[in-house]
Scaffold this motif. Structure first.
Motif, PDB file in Angstrom:
ATOM      1  N   MET A 155      34.051  46.143  36.503  1.00  0.00           N
ATOM      2  CA  MET A 155      33.985  47.518  36.026  1.00  0.00           C
ATOM      3  C   MET A 155      34.203  48.515  37.167  1.00  0.00           C
ATOM      4  SD  MET A 155      31.242  48.852  33.194  1.00  0.00           S
ATOM      5  CE  MET A 155      29.853  48.926  34.330  1.00  0.00           C
ATOM      6  N   GLY A 156      34.285  48.015  38.387  1.00  0.00           N
ATOM      7  CA  GLY A 156      34.558  48.878  39.532  1.00  0.00           C
ATOM      8  C   GLY A 156      36.025  49.103  39.793  1.00  0.00           C
ATOM      9  N   SER A 157      36.904  48.523  38.967  1.00  0.00           N
ATOM     10  CA  SER A 157      38.341  48.697  39.158  1.00  0.00           C
ATOM     11  C   SER A 157      38.847  49.903  38.384  1.00  0.00           C
ATOM     12  CB  SER A 157      39.079  47.437  38.688  1.00  0.00           C
ATOM     13  OG  SER A 157      38.827  47.207  37.304  1.00  0.00           O
ATOM     14  N   TYR A 158      40.029  50.400  38.764  1.00  0.00           N
ATOM     15  CA  TYR A 158      40.686  51.428  37.977  1.00  0.00           C
ATOM     16  C   TYR A 158      41.109  50.851  36.632  1.00  0.00           C
ATOM     17  CZ  TYR A 158      41.364  54.492  42.081  1.00  0.00           C
ATOM     18  OH  TYR A 158      41.189  55.306  43.172  1.00  0.00           O
ATOM     19  N   ARG A 208      31.313  40.429  28.165  1.00  0.00           N
ATOM     20  CA  ARG A 208      32.435  39.572  28.590  1.00  0.00           C
ATOM     21  C   ARG A 208      33.768  40.179  28.161  1.00  0.00           C
ATOM     22  NH1 ARG A 208      28.890  35.421  26.527  1.00  0.00           N
ATOM     23  NH2 ARG A 208      27.876  34.304  28.262  1.00  0.00           N
ATOM     24  N   ARG A 209      33.825  40.700  26.934  1.00  0.00           N
ATOM     25  CA  ARG A 209      35.083  41.278  26.437  1.00  0.00           C
ATOM     26  C   ARG A 209      35.471  42.499  27.258  1.00  0.00           C
ATOM     27  NH1 ARG A 209      36.639  45.189  22.545  1.00  0.00           N
ATOM     28  NH2 ARG A 209      38.666  44.702  21.586  1.00  0.00           N
ATOM     29  N   ILE A 210      34.494  43.328  27.586  1.00  0.00           N
ATOM     30  CA  ILE A 210      34.792  44.514  28.398  1.00  0.00           C
ATOM     31  C   ILE A 210      35.265  44.104  29.785  1.00  0.00           C
ATOM     32  CG2 ILE A 210      33.747  46.513  29.538  1.00  0.00           C
ATOM     33  CD1 ILE A 210      31.931  46.749  27.010  1.00  0.00           C
ATOM     34  N   LEU A 211      34.558  43.165  30.397  1.00  0.00           N
ATOM     35  CA  LEU A 211      34.933  42.735  31.747  1.00  0.00           C
ATOM     36  C   LEU A 211      36.309  42.090  31.763  1.00  0.00           C
ATOM     37  CD1 LEU A 211      31.508  41.328  32.978  1.00  0.00           C
ATOM     38  CD2 LEU A 211      32.680  43.370  33.823  1.00  0.00           C
ATOM     39  N   GLN A 212      36.650  41.331  30.729  1.00  0.00           N
ATOM     40  CA  GLN A 212      37.971  40.714  30.660  1.00  0.00           C
ATOM     41  C   GLN A 212      39.079  41.755  30.539  1.00  0.00           C
ATOM     42  OE1 GLN A 212      37.504  38.023  27.353  1.00  0.00           O
ATOM     43  NE2 GLN A 212      36.215  36.607  28.520  1.00  0.00           N
ATOM     44  N   SER A 213      38.718  42.950  30.076  1.00  0.00           N
ATOM     45  CA  SER A 213      39.701  44.031  29.943  1.00  0.00           C
ATOM     46  C   SER A 213      39.852  44.835  31.230  1.00  0.00           C
ATOM     47  CB  SER A 213      39.274  44.984  28.814  1.00  0.00           C
ATOM     48  OG  SER A 213      39.152  44.309  27.586  1.00  0.00           O
ATOM     49  N   CYS A 214      38.990  44.562  32.207  1.00  0.00           N
ATOM     50  CA  CYS A 214      39.006  45.287  33.477  1.00  0.00           C
ATOM     51  C   CYS A 214      39.764  44.495  34.532  1.00  0.00           C
ATOM     52  CB  CYS A 214      37.581  45.539  33.970  1.00  0.00           C
ATOM     53  SG  CYS A 214      36.593  46.593  32.890  1.00  0.00           S
ATOM     54  N   GLY A 215      40.443  45.189  35.413  1.00  0.00           N
ATOM     55  CA  GLY A 215      41.124  44.520  36.504  1.00  0.00           C
ATOM     56  C   GLY A 215      40.158  43.740  37.373  1.00  0.00           C
ATOM     57  N   LEU A 231      44.034  59.647  37.740  1.00  0.00           N
ATOM     58  CA  LEU A 231      43.953  58.187  37.824  1.00  0.00           C
ATOM     59  C   LEU A 231      43.398  57.585  36.539  1.00  0.00           C
ATOM     60  CD1 LEU A 231      42.870  57.598  41.536  1.00  0.00           C
ATOM     61  CD2 LEU A 231      45.153  57.500  40.518  1.00  0.00           C
ATOM     62  N   CYS A 232      42.095  57.771  36.262  1.00  0.00           N
ATOM     63  CA  CYS A 232      41.547  57.236  35.012  1.00  0.00           C
ATOM     64  C   CYS A 232      40.166  57.832  34.779  1.00  0.00           C
ATOM     65  CB  CYS A 232      41.454  55.712  35.052  1.00  0.00           C
ATOM     66  SG  CYS A 232      40.206  55.042  36.174  1.00  0.00           S
ATOM     67  N   PRO A 233      39.701  57.832  33.527  1.00  0.00           N
ATOM     68  CA  PRO A 233      38.315  58.241  33.279  1.00  0.00           C
ATOM     69  C   PRO A 233      37.360  57.205  33.880  1.00  0.00           C
ATOM     70  CG  PRO A 233      39.604  58.122  31.236  1.00  0.00           C
ATOM     71  CD  PRO A 233      40.386  57.427  32.286  1.00  0.00           C
ATOM     72  N   PRO A 234      36.110  57.571  34.125  1.00  0.00           N
ATOM     73  CA  PRO A 234      35.144  56.604  34.674  1.00  0.00           C
ATOM     74  C   PRO A 234      35.056  55.362  33.781  1.00  0.00           C
ATOM     75  CG  PRO A 234      34.230  58.824  34.704  1.00  0.00           C
ATOM     76  CD  PRO A 234      35.499  58.908  33.925  1.00  0.00           C
ATOM     77  N   VAL A 235      35.220  54.212  34.378  1.00  0.00           N
ATOM     78  CA  VAL A 235      35.245  52.971  33.593  1.00  0.00           C
ATOM     79  C   VAL A 235      33.897  52.682  32.923  1.00  0.00           C
ATOM     80  CG1 VAL A 235      35.599  50.467  33.711  1.00  0.00           C
ATOM     81  CG2 VAL A 235      37.176  52.015  34.882  1.00  0.00           C
ATOM     82  N   PRO A 236      32.740  52.927  33.564  1.00  0.00           N
ATOM     83  CA  PRO A 236      31.479  52.740  32.833  1.00  0.00           C
ATOM     84  C   PRO A 236      31.391  53.617  31.586  1.00  0.00           C
ATOM     85  CG  PRO A 236      31.052  52.825  35.182  1.00  0.00           C
ATOM     86  CD  PRO A 236      32.492  53.220  34.997  1.00  0.00           C
ATOM     87  N   ALA A 291      24.276  46.939  31.813  1.00  0.00           N
ATOM     88  CA  ALA A 291      23.643  46.175  32.902  1.00  0.00           C
ATOM     89  C   ALA A 291      24.412  44.884  33.167  1.00  0.00           C
ATOM     90  CB  ALA A 291      22.191  45.872  32.548  1.00  0.00           C
ATOM     91  N   LEU A 292      24.811  44.219  32.086  1.00  0.00           N
ATOM     92  CA  LEU A 292      25.565  42.976  32.218  1.00  0.00           C
ATOM     93  C   LEU A 292      26.927  43.219  32.857  1.00  0.00           C
ATOM     94  CD1 LEU A 292      24.669  41.546  28.703  1.00  0.00           C
ATOM     95  CD2 LEU A 292      24.029  40.480  30.875  1.00  0.00           C
ATOM     96  N   CYS A 293      27.580  44.322  32.465  1.00  0.00           N
ATOM     97  CA  CYS A 293      28.883  44.647  33.045  1.00  0.00           C
ATOM     98  C   CYS A 293      28.759  45.021  34.517  1.00  0.00           C
ATOM     99  CB  CYS A 293      29.528  45.800  32.277  1.00  0.00           C
ATOM    100  SG  CYS A 293      30.112  45.372  30.624  1.00  0.00           S
ATOM    101  N   SER A 294      27.670  45.701  34.865  1.00  0.00           N
ATOM    102  CA  SER A 294      27.483  46.145  36.246  1.00  0.00           C
ATOM    103  C   SER A 294      27.080  44.996  37.164  1.00  0.00           C
ATOM    104  CB  SER A 294      26.411  47.246  36.296  1.00  0.00           C
ATOM    105  OG  SER A 294      26.796  48.355  35.526  1.00  0.00           O
ATOM    106  N   TYR A 295      26.358  44.028  36.607  1.00  0.00           N
ATOM    107  CA  TYR A 295      25.874  42.892  37.411  1.00  0.00           C
ATOM    108  C   TYR A 295      26.096  41.615  36.599  1.00  0.00           C
ATOM    109  CZ  TYR A 295      22.807  40.285  40.594  1.00  0.00           C
ATOM    110  OH  TYR A 295      22.302  39.390  41.506  1.00  0.00           O
TER     111      TYR A 295
END
Length: 484
Positions: free
Chosen positions: A106-109, A95-102, A336-341, A73-77
């Motif tokens: 979490m909506g990025s490839y 925060r750690r997961i989001l920092q690893s995302c473009g 491209l990539c597996p689903p990021v969620p 939920a935190l990553c999505s919003y």
């Protein structure tokens, strides 16, 4: 003048027409129709359809793990990171997961092989699980559930024509993903039979028989093992795994270990042993030579942890040729990539709340309750089914299914044959129409000639499972009376 269609049944890919997937086959389609008819007020001999055909835990009412939902939920919003109702360890993970995302979204490839930080956490988890054996994050590939990783490896393995066509050894009974994928890839399916009389154990002599026969008409290149078993629920012993590794080494077979249900082991005296751990403990003679891909996907983040629909998982490859590894990287880049969620959730599965963190106590409580409930339902299923004349059920040692053997009288076999149906399909369809219970016939998984089975999940809540088992019992007794 009417133009003919470019794509017809006669002009389509013939390999696709060979694909069958019993878990979502005609029985399930009819179950959906019955649900719709009930909702429209059409009277039936039952008030609800109970879908025991598939391992979809949350559709069966199982509660998810709170910590995982909080972090997702935190990553999505991300605005929720300012909400004081969320525990700090959940916020830290988010925060750690989001920092690893473009773009911190979490909506990025992600990278095609998966998010680097998640693959590092997976590697550390594997090292902990296996007692410290090394795991290189570069050997880890995040996947879209079990099917993605398994089919990807099969694509690399399958080649040849005629007598040189690739053969792949799969257990019978098997999870129909394997037979479907092999049919689509136009590979040769090599059946080896599990020993039902010995709780679905695996015999090396049976592997040798299947291999020797197959070498007369194809080129066997891979051996697939499902442990814990699906649909059969057995847990292989360490000795069995050692024997399989020696067999693969001796016969020069690529080993594929499907360990999706590693967290679900219930029976006393049974313990999960990972193929990688056993391989490395057998020493360099095997650990430096046997080619292995394993898929410890934690039920595709399904029945034990969260939702099957997130389709997260991973695989690790061992001793793969470097030039082939480059081809694997090319192949996974196409999607491209597996689903990021799903990747984010995989990170939480392998790196759950630790002792001393705010969410640890609740996580352990929820996880323990889930496993305990499944163990209780596994035992209940075996006990009830074995009280029914004409049904024999081996202990459900692991995973989340039972695969009981059923007696079908000759009169019913003839009626099924006259209708062009497999006898166990006839049996399961009749049960659905009369009781509303949706099971999968054993013929969809493979079985020895002259034997009949069905697969049912143990996931329904205990009260609903008890109702289901009693209905199965009543139906089978009535069925035997009708056709004897």
């Amino acid at each position: 003048m009417q133009l003919l269609s470019v794509l017809t049944l006669d002009t389509m890919n013939p390999a696709v027409k060979k694909v069958e997937y019993a878990v979502r086959g005609p029985i399930v389609q009819r179950a959906v129709e019955l649900e719709r008819e009930l909702s429209e007020g059409i009277k039936k001999p039952f008030t609800e359809v109970i879908k025991a055909n598939i391992g979809d835990a949350h559709a069966m009412g199982q509660q998810p793990i709170t910590f995982f939902r909080q972090v997702l939920a935190l990553c999505s919003y991300p605005e929720l990171l300012n909400d004081s109702t969320f525990p700090e360890d959940a916020k830290s993970r988010a925060r750690r997961i989001l920092q690893s995302c473009g773009g911190n979204s979490m909506g990025s490839y992600s990278a095609s092989q998966g998010i680097d930080a998640v693959r590092q956490d997976v590697a550390r988890y594997i090292e902990r699980r296996d007692g410290g054996g090394p795991c290189d994050p570069d050997d880890v590939y995040l996947t879209t559930g079990a099917s993605d990783g398994i089919v990807t490896m099969l694509k690399l393995l399958v080649c040849g024509k005629g007598a040189t066509r690739t053969g792949v050894m799969i257990s019978i009974p098997q999870y129909p993903l394997y037979s479907a994928a092999l049919a689509e890839l136009d590979a040769v399916q090599i059946n080896y039979y599990l020993n039902e009389e010995k709780c679905w154990s695996l015999d090396i002599s049976e592997l040798q028989r299947a291999l020797d026969e197959a070498r007369r008409h194809c080129n066997p290149r891979a051996l697939c093992i499902i442990n814990p078993g699906n649909p059969t629920g057995q847990v292989q012993s360490r000795q069995c795994i050692e024997d399989v590794i020696r067999f693969a080494a001796q016969e020069r077979l690529f080993l594929m270990a499907d360990e999706v249900y590693q967290d679900n082991v219930y029976a006393d005296g049974c313990r999960f042993h990972s193929f990688k751990k056993v391989l490395f403990e057998m020493g360099p003679e095997y650990s430096d030579t046997v080619e292995l891909a394993f898929f410890p996907l934690h039920l595709q983040i399904g029945s034990l942890y969260f939702l099957c629909g997130f389709r997260g998982g991973y695989m690790e490859i061992i001793n793969m040729d470097e030039e082939v590894r480059a081809q694997l990287s090319k192949l996974v880049s196409v999607r491209l990539c597996p689903p990021v969620p799903g990747q984010a959730l995989m990170d939480l599965v392998v790196n759950p709340p630790q002792p001393g963190e705010p969410s640890h106590e609740k996580f352990i409580k929820e996880r323990t309750a889930t496993i305990s409930a499944l163990a209780e339902k596994a035992k209940l299923t075996e006990q009830v089914l074995n009280t029914v004349q004409g049904i024999s059920c081996n202990p459900v040692q692991g995973a989340m299914y039972s695969f009981p053997r059923i007696t079908i009288p000759e009169k019913a076999v003839k009626e099924a044959t006259d209708k062009g149906q497999q006898p166990d399909m006839f049996y399961c369809m009749k049960m659905l129409e009369e009781t509303g219970i949706c099971l999968v016939p054993g013929s969809g998984f493979g079985q020895r000639d002259g034997t009949y089975h069905f697969r049912m999940t143990i996931l329904p809540p205990k009260d609903k499972l008890t109702t289901l088992l009693n209905k199965v019992k009543e139906f089978h007794q009535k069925f035997l009376q009708q056709y004897s």
